[in-house]
Motif scaffolding. Structure first.
Motif, PDB file in Angstrom:
ATOM      1  N   GLN A 191      21.477 -58.517   2.255  1.00  0.00           N
ATOM      2  CA  GLN A 191      21.763 -58.675   3.384  1.00  0.00           C
ATOM      3  C   GLN A 191      23.075 -56.927   3.295  1.00  0.00           C
ATOM      4  OE1 GLN A 191      25.478 -60.590   4.499  1.00  0.00           O
ATOM      5  NE2 GLN A 191      27.099 -59.962   3.544  1.00  0.00           N
ATOM      6  N   GLU A 192      22.533 -56.568   4.545  1.00  0.00           N
ATOM      7  CA  GLU A 192      23.131 -54.793   4.668  1.00  0.00           C
ATOM      8  C   GLU A 192      24.123 -55.161   5.815  1.00  0.00           C
ATOM      9  OE1 GLU A 192      21.032 -50.603   5.587  1.00  0.00           O
ATOM     10  OE2 GLU A 192      20.046 -52.019   4.424  1.00  0.00           O
ATOM     11  N   GLU A 193      25.315 -54.103   5.891  1.00  0.00           N
ATOM     12  CA  GLU A 193      26.068 -54.103   7.267  1.00  0.00           C
ATOM     13  C   GLU A 193      27.238 -53.196   6.951  1.00  0.00           C
ATOM     14  OE1 GLU A 193      28.837 -57.474   7.171  1.00  0.00           O
ATOM     15  OE2 GLU A 193      28.592 -57.850   4.708  1.00  0.00           O
TER      16      GLU A 193
ATOM     17  N   VAL B 159      17.521 -58.094  -2.165  1.00  0.00           N
ATOM     18  CA  VAL B 159      18.649 -57.648  -1.146  1.00  0.00           C
ATOM     19  C   VAL B 159      18.541 -58.210  -0.072  1.00  0.00           C
ATOM     20  CG1 VAL B 159      18.867 -55.501   0.570  1.00  0.00           C
ATOM     21  CG2 VAL B 159      17.590 -55.133  -0.573  1.00  0.00           C
TER      22      VAL B 159
ATOM     23  N   LYS C 135      23.569 -56.892  -2.641  1.00  0.00           N
ATOM     24  CA  LYS C 135      22.069 -57.110  -3.616  1.00  0.00           C
ATOM     25  C   LYS C 135      22.119 -58.697  -4.618  1.00  0.00           C
ATOM     26  CE  LYS C 135      19.645 -52.479  -3.323  1.00  0.00           C
ATOM     27  NZ  LYS C 135      19.714 -51.430  -4.132  1.00  0.00           N
TER      28      LYS C 135
ATOM     29  N   ILE D 250      25.400 -52.625   1.141  1.00  0.00           N
ATOM     30  CA  ILE D 250      24.646 -53.349   0.936  1.00  0.00           C
ATOM     31  C   ILE D 250      24.409 -54.097  -0.428  1.00  0.00           C
ATOM     32  CG2 ILE D 250      22.271 -52.999   0.371  1.00  0.00           C
ATOM     33  CD1 ILE D 250      22.063 -50.138   1.171  1.00  0.00           C
TER      34      ILE D 250
ATOM     35  N   GLU E 249      11.995 -53.704   1.199  1.00  0.00           N
ATOM     36  CA  GLU E 249      12.753 -52.591   0.553  1.00  0.00           C
ATOM     37  C   GLU E 249      13.270 -52.929  -0.857  1.00  0.00           C
ATOM     38  OE1 GLU E 249      13.069 -55.699   2.563  1.00  0.00           O
ATOM     39  OE2 GLU E 249      14.105 -54.681   4.480  1.00  0.00           O
TER      40      GLU E 249
ATOM     41  N   ILE F   2      28.117 -48.410   5.468  1.00  0.00           N
ATOM     42  CA  ILE F   2      27.195 -49.247   5.245  1.00  0.00           C
ATOM     43  C   ILE F   2      26.887 -50.181   3.737  1.00  0.00           C
ATOM     44  CG2 ILE F   2      24.797 -49.713   5.384  1.00  0.00           C
ATOM     45  CD1 ILE F   2      24.549 -46.794   7.112  1.00  0.00           C
TER      46      ILE F   2
END
Length: 777
Positions: A474-476, A472, A490, A488, A242, A486
């Motif tokens: 998390q992505e949720e 990065v 950072k 993201i 990422e 979505i």
């Protein structure tokens, strides 16, 4: 001989040789010893046919003057500039519908602003921040006589690259108007009660060519274009898929906006390292550099040129050997990246190993973190790249390196240090790079070491600021008000931003204006930080936290020639030491005064500025280095003022290459020696001779050219300057293509031992090197 002259409105006049003679007198006014009759013979020879246009007459004067430029008669370049100016005035007058007179060649300023705002060429801020009366007042300050300071190449460069045109490419803006618009835009957020005075002061500084703004500011300030005002950026790539791809995207976005990019890859795992426990699966840094190479080629800068990217790697990284071969023209093309530039990060310990002909070990940063178990105070794993030697011959890096070498569980490649250095020098003689970045020297002098570390530099090796990767987190999927998105998250790293402008030494120093000039330059740079809108948010955030600027200089050799000082002399070394101490004193004082007015930069607490170490480290307060222009007592007083009030900017001094803007100002580039006494600018159908600035029977004796100069004297001068430059210098080495390896190595060892933080290109006559436009401040 022509019979008729056709004007732009198709009106016809009888061709008049007397008017031609009067025009020649006007062009040559004040240019002593130039022969009018020789000029007119050349002009008449070019005017053929029954009728000619005014543009053809101006062009004939320009070309005829250029043909007469020699080392003996350099001032013909100013005569050529004046005829080119006439053409420029007439075009602007036609396009803007006013009458241009020799005594008043400029049109009204307010109509220009309103028209170009309405057309979407200028920004609305120029009208919303200033009243009609104020704009007219500023228009009255525009001084057309300052256009006579330009020589032909300088004026041509300004006209072709920087002046505002309409969407059909027709010139709308004249040189003094460009300077005034820049001044207005950079000051438009200043308090209303002082705004106009500050605009006038900034215009004074630029229009007299006492300074130049960097190319992005020169080109974009006040214009409603996609470009931004900062010169270049430095990213630190996280060791994750990422992080690598996000970095590439960020670099593409900044390159699109016209920025030059430096990229540090020392945290990315090496070829053959494991990924999630799978052995020998990593492809190393070279494929990712090739991706950056593709980005540089495919995402060009505002449609004008390919992007400019420099990649940096540590000399203790396992992939360093293949990295050093990146730009060579032979070998496996799958391991080459010809469109990026590269730099190598060197600790003291490696240079010691080179000198002592000792072994050197190469490690994968991922394996070092996994096996050695070093952690910071927050429990984050650390690699060798996260340490440096705090003192010459002693410090954390050499201790950690010894631990790594002694650990039998840690894979490594062991080679002779001198063999790596031979690869470096071979590449430099063939390609001009890699750049040299002396990481221990850099970090020891970092006034903000409490807040981070400097891993590498930028595209032109003069920017040295804290760096860290953006990670990065998390992505949720998030659903709110029936909409699913979505999100993201950072953690922003320190993404370095360079904001540059430069002093024209050969004009400002003899004029005695440094005390007046430096404060307005610092304010202009500081305002760029607030005005600029950077798409990459971590860069915008870093810019706001450190508020770093880089004031530089150009015209050093020009100034030395005017002062009658030989380049290869102790006098030149001492002159550099005193001059740059003076500039630095004015810089620090100006930033402190600005902090009193607007507040210090957010990360001031804990810095060497706050502790006073900035001043003691450089020997300003111990009484042992009394300068010619600044006393120890003055430094001590300033130290106390800085500790009490702070400084506005975390870093202040950086000497950029100044390629384009030094041409505009008609001087020598940056801190470089003159390349040739008479160089040539290649055009499509002709060559333009460009003599050394202020070339005369007096100065010619002090213009020893770059390839004839003993480079050890250049290193001595750079070392004298470096004590006063909190960042670095775009310092080139000029060598013969047949230089002996031992001589070449001695130059590198001298630069390192002298305390120079970086070296830029190695230039030889066999190389053609493309300059960075963004850093051409």
């Amino acid at each position: 001989m022509p019979q008729l002259v056709v004007k732009p409105n198709n009106r016809q006049l009888a061709f008049d040789e007397i008017r031609l003679s009067v025009y020649a007198d006007r062009n040559l006014k004040g240019l002593d010893m130039l022969d009018k009759e020789r000029l007119l013979r050349g002009v008449n020879a070019k005017l053929r046919g029954e009728q000619v246009t005014g543009e053809e007459i101006s062009s004939a004067f320009t070309m005829s003057a250029l043909e007469l430029v020699t080392k003996e008669e350099p001032n013909w370049k100013f005569a050529a500039a004046r005829s080119f100016l006439t053409s420029l005035y007439k075009k602007a007058a036609t396009n803007r519908r006013y009458k241009a007179y020799p005594e008043e060649p400029y049109g009204a300023f307010y109509p220009l602003i309103t028209e170009l705002v309405q057309k979407g060429i200028y920004r609305e801020d120029l009208l919303t921040s200033y009243t009609k009366e104020q704009i007219e007042e500023l228009g009255e300050c525009i001084d057309p006589s300052r256009d006579l300071l330009f020589d032909y190449i300088g004026l041509l460069t300004l006209a072709e690259r920087y002046l505002a045109t309409d969407f059909d490419g027709r010139v709308m803006e004249l040189p003094q108007e460009r300077y005034m618009v820049i001044a207005m835009f950079l000051m438009h957020n200043e308090p209303a009660d002082k705004r106009i005075d500050l605009v006038k002061e900034a215009y004074w500084a630029m229009s007299n060519l006492y300074m130049t703004a960097a190319t992005p500011t020169m080109s974009n300030a006040g214009k409603k274009v996609a470009g931004q005002l900062s010169s270049c950026f430095i990213d630190t790539v996280d060791d994750s898929l990422e992080g690598i791809f996000d970095s590439n995207t960020d670099i593409a976005r900044l390159s699109k906006m016209g920025g030059g990019i430096g990229v540090y890859l020392g945290k990315v795992r090496a070829r053959g390292s494991d990924i999630r426990g799978h052995k020998n699966t990593s492809s190393g840094v070279i494929p990712w550099i090739r991706q950056l190479n593709n980005t540089a080629v495919s995402v060009d800068q505002l449609g004008t040129r390919k992007g400019a990217i420099a990649v940096y790697l540590d000399v203790f990284h396992k992939d360093i050997l293949s990295f050093l071969d990146l730009k060579l023209n032979n070998g496996d093309e799958r391991m080459r990246a010809h469109d990026v530039f590269h730099g190598i990060c060197l600790p003291d310990l490696f240079m010691e190993a080179v000198e002592a002909r000792e072994e050197w070990s190469l490690f994968c940063p991922h394996e070092v973190k996994k096996i050695m178990g070093w952690k910071d105070e927050n429990g984050r794993p650390l690699g060798l790249e996260d340490f440096y030697d705090q003192a010459q011959g002693d410090g954390e890096f050499r201790q950690k390196y010894a631990e790594a070498v002694a650990n039998p569980q840690l894979p490594r490649i062991t080679v002779q240090a001198i063999d790596i250095m031979k690869r470096v020098m071979k590449s430099q003689l063939e390609t001009g790079t890699p750049y040299m970045f002396y990481r221990d020297t850099v970090n020891r002098a970092n006034p903000n070491s409490a807040h981070g570390m400097i891993y590498s530099s930028n595209l032109c090796t003069e920017i040295m600021q804290n760096q860290s990767p953006t990670v990065v987190e998390q992505e949720e999927l998030v659903t709110k008000d029936g909409q699913t998105r979505i999100v993201i998250s950072k953690i922003p790293g320190d993404f370095v931003v360079c904001n540059l402008n430069s002093i024209h030494l050969a004009r400002a120093v003899p004029a005695g204006v440094l005390e007046r000039l430096v404060p307005i330059q610092v304010r202009m740079l500081d305002n760029v930080i607030d005005i600029n809108n950077i798409e990459v948010l971590q860069a915008q955030y870093t810019n706001s936290q450190y508020r770093a600027v880089g004031l530089g200089t150009f015209g050093l050799h020009h100034l030395l020639a005017l002062e009658g000082i030989r380049w290869e002399s102790d006098e030149a070394v001492a002159y550099n030491d005193n001059l740059y101490e003076h500039i630095n004193y004015l810089l620090v004082k100006s930033s402190m005064e600005l902090a009193k007015e607007k507040g210090h930069y957010p990360k001031f607490k804990g810095s060497d500025w706050e502790s006073g170490e900035y001043f003691t480290f450089r020997g300003y307060t111990d009484g042992e280095h009394e300068g010619k222009f600044v006393t120890t007592e003055q430094w001590r007083e300033l130290q106390q003022e800085v500790q009490a009030n702070g400084v506005r900017n975390a870093w202040l001094f950086a000497i950029a290459p100044n390629g384009s803007t030094s041409i505009i100002a008609g001087s020598t580039a940056s801190i470089d020696p003159l390349y040739e006494l008479l160089s040539y600018e290649e055009k499509t159908t002709y060559k333009v001779a460009n003599p050394a600035p202020d070339l005369s029977e007096k100065t010619i004796w002090y213009y020893k050219t770059a390839f004839l100069i003993d480079q050890h004297w250049s290193i001595k001068m750079a070392a004298a300057r470096q004590r006063h430059v909190d960042q670095a210098q775009s310092f080139n080495l000029y060598v013969r293509p047949d230089i002996r390896a031992s001589e070449f190595l001695e130059l590198h060892l001298h630069a390192w031992k002298a305390g120079i933080k970086s070296t830029y290109y190695v230039r030889s006559r066999a190389l053609t090197i493309e300059e960075c436009e963004s850093c051409a401040s």
